[in-house]
Design a protein around this motif. Structure first.
Motif, mmCIF file in Angstrom:
data_model
loop_
_atom_site.group_PDB
_atom_site.id
_atom_site.type_symbol
_atom_site.label_atom_id
_atom_site.label_comp_id
_atom_site.label_asym_id
_atom_site.label_seq_id
_atom_site.Cartn_x
_atom_site.Cartn_y
_atom_site.Cartn_z
ATOM 1 N N GLY A 19 0.785 -1.225 0.000
ATOM 2 C CA GLY A 19 0.000 0.000 0.000
ATOM 3 C C GLY A 19 0.817 1.274 0.000
ATOM 4 N N ARG A 20 2.136 1.171 0.171
ATOM 5 C CA ARG A 20 2.974 2.365 0.112
ATOM 6 C C ARG A 20 2.885 2.996 -1.277
ATOM 7 N NH1 ARG A 20 4.678 4.032 5.221
ATOM 8 N NH2 ARG A 20 5.533 2.290 6.395
ATOM 9 N N PHE A 38 6.550 8.368 -0.358
ATOM 10 C CA PHE A 38 7.807 8.862 -0.921
ATOM 11 C C PHE A 38 7.491 9.790 -2.090
ATOM 12 C CE2 PHE A 38 8.460 4.507 0.512
ATOM 13 C CZ PHE A 38 9.629 4.558 1.255
ATOM 14 N N ILE A 39 8.259 10.865 -2.213
ATOM 15 C CA ILE A 39 8.230 11.711 -3.404
ATOM 16 C C ILE A 39 9.672 11.889 -3.859
ATOM 17 C CG2 ILE A 39 7.558 13.909 -4.431
ATOM 18 C CD1 ILE A 39 5.552 14.258 -2.141
ATOM 19 N N LEU A 40 9.924 11.559 -5.120
ATOM 20 C CA LEU A 40 11.270 11.674 -5.683
ATOM 21 C C LEU A 40 11.274 12.769 -6.738
ATOM 22 C CD1 LEU A 40 12.097 7.887 -6.214
ATOM 23 C CD2 LEU A 40 12.192 9.242 -4.111
ATOM 24 N N VAL A 41 12.251 13.656 -6.636
ATOM 25 C CA VAL A 41 12.411 14.769 -7.574
ATOM 26 C C VAL A 41 13.803 14.661 -8.183
ATOM 27 C CG1 VAL A 41 12.476 17.277 -7.829
ATOM 28 C CG2 VAL A 41 10.832 16.227 -6.258
ATOM 29 N N THR A 42 13.853 14.397 -9.489
ATOM 30 C CA THR A 42 15.145 14.145 -10.128
ATOM 31 C C THR A 42 15.926 15.405 -10.426
ATOM 32 O OG1 THR A 42 14.163 14.126 -12.358
ATOM 33 C CG2 THR A 42 14.274 12.012 -11.167
ATOM 34 N N HIS A 43 15.246 16.550 -10.523
ATOM 35 C CA HIS A 43 15.918 17.844 -10.681
ATOM 36 C C HIS A 43 14.870 18.928 -10.483
ATOM 37 C CE1 HIS A 43 14.285 17.024 -14.672
ATOM 38 N NE2 HIS A 43 14.429 18.302 -14.988
ATOM 39 N N GLU A 44 15.314 20.171 -10.445
ATOM 40 C CA GLU A 44 14.456 21.239 -9.952
ATOM 41 C C GLU A 44 13.734 22.039 -11.035
ATOM 42 O OE1 GLU A 44 13.577 21.717 -6.828
ATOM 43 O OE2 GLU A 44 14.800 20.004 -6.213
ATOM 44 N N ARG A 81 11.536 1.365 4.439
ATOM 45 C CA ARG A 81 10.215 0.742 4.354
ATOM 46 C C ARG A 81 10.085 -0.209 3.162
ATOM 47 N NH1 ARG A 81 8.055 6.819 4.360
ATOM 48 N NH2 ARG A 81 9.070 7.495 6.264
ATOM 49 N N GLY A 82 11.137 -0.972 2.932
ATOM 50 C CA GLY A 82 11.091 -1.953 1.857
ATOM 51 C C GLY A 82 11.370 -1.404 0.481
#
Length: 205
Positions: A19-20, A38-44, A81-82
């Motif tokens: 469910g993550r 989680f939120i991933l930002v590869t560049h701005e 968290r896995g």
């Protein structure tokens, strides 16, 4: 089974078996209805950084390029968290290598390469990505801010993932007037195992 929702442009969401929820480069499309773990930002750049669109769990972990690469060339791996998230180089003339990352994610037995904005890198050429035995690679192909479909197809062959997903197919000059998908460009990706997702489509990983 984990599931990917392609939201459009360079934006997509993963929902894991437990469910993550992981969002990558939030900006385009719909599907911002589940709280992020989680939120991933590869560049701005602004077409990758609309975090206000994303509801966040109380313990949401936000990782930006500067977290993955606090010092130029010092790429970090996070495991929580896995989920494992390993930064790798991403760059081209419009994206300085010290400001951008790709991320190799591992979850639920899947290895997924979120390339961010990039063209061919030495990390692709020297076979280090291929050695990771990736299941999926999401590669850009807009041909303006990034490589075009022909170069992206060659990158896909260098990387050797079982499946390649074309993303970031139209250059965004104005975030308020963005086209977030172009099927004709996606179809120019010439690589075995290609999967074309249109915005709003989901894929069981």
């Amino acid at each position: 089974m984990a599931r990917m929702l392609y939201q459009g442009h360079g934006s997509y969401r993963f929902t894991l078996r437990n469910g993550r929820v992981i969002y990558v480069d939030p900006f385009a499309g719909e599907g911002y209805d589940r709280p992020a773990d989680f939120i991933l930002v590869t560049h701005e750049h602004p077409d990758h950084t609309m975090l206000d669109r994303v509801p966040k769990a109380d313990d949401c972990l936000i990782l930006r390029a500067r977290d993955f690469q606090p010092i130029a060339g010092a790429y970090q791996t996070f495991s929580r968290r896995g989920v494992s998230m390993r930064a790798v180089p991403a760059c081209n003339d419009n994206h300085p290598v010290e400001e951008c990352v790709g991320v190799v994610l591992e979850f639920d037995g899947v290895k997924f390469y979120a390339s961010g904005d990039t063209s061919t890198t030495d990390f692709m050429r020297n076979g280090l990505l291929a050695k990771m035995n990736l299941d999926y690679a999401a590669l850009p192909g807009d041909g303006f801010y990034n490589m075009g479909p022909a170069e992206a197809s060659e990158c896909a062959r260098l990387i050797g993932a079982r499946h390649t997903i074309p993303v970031h197919l139209v250059p965004v000059h104005d975030v308020n007037d963005a086209v977030i998908f172009d099927r004709s460009t996606a179809e120019q990706f010439d690589v075995e195992g290609r999967i074309i997702l249109e915005p709003g489509q989901e894929l069981d990983l």
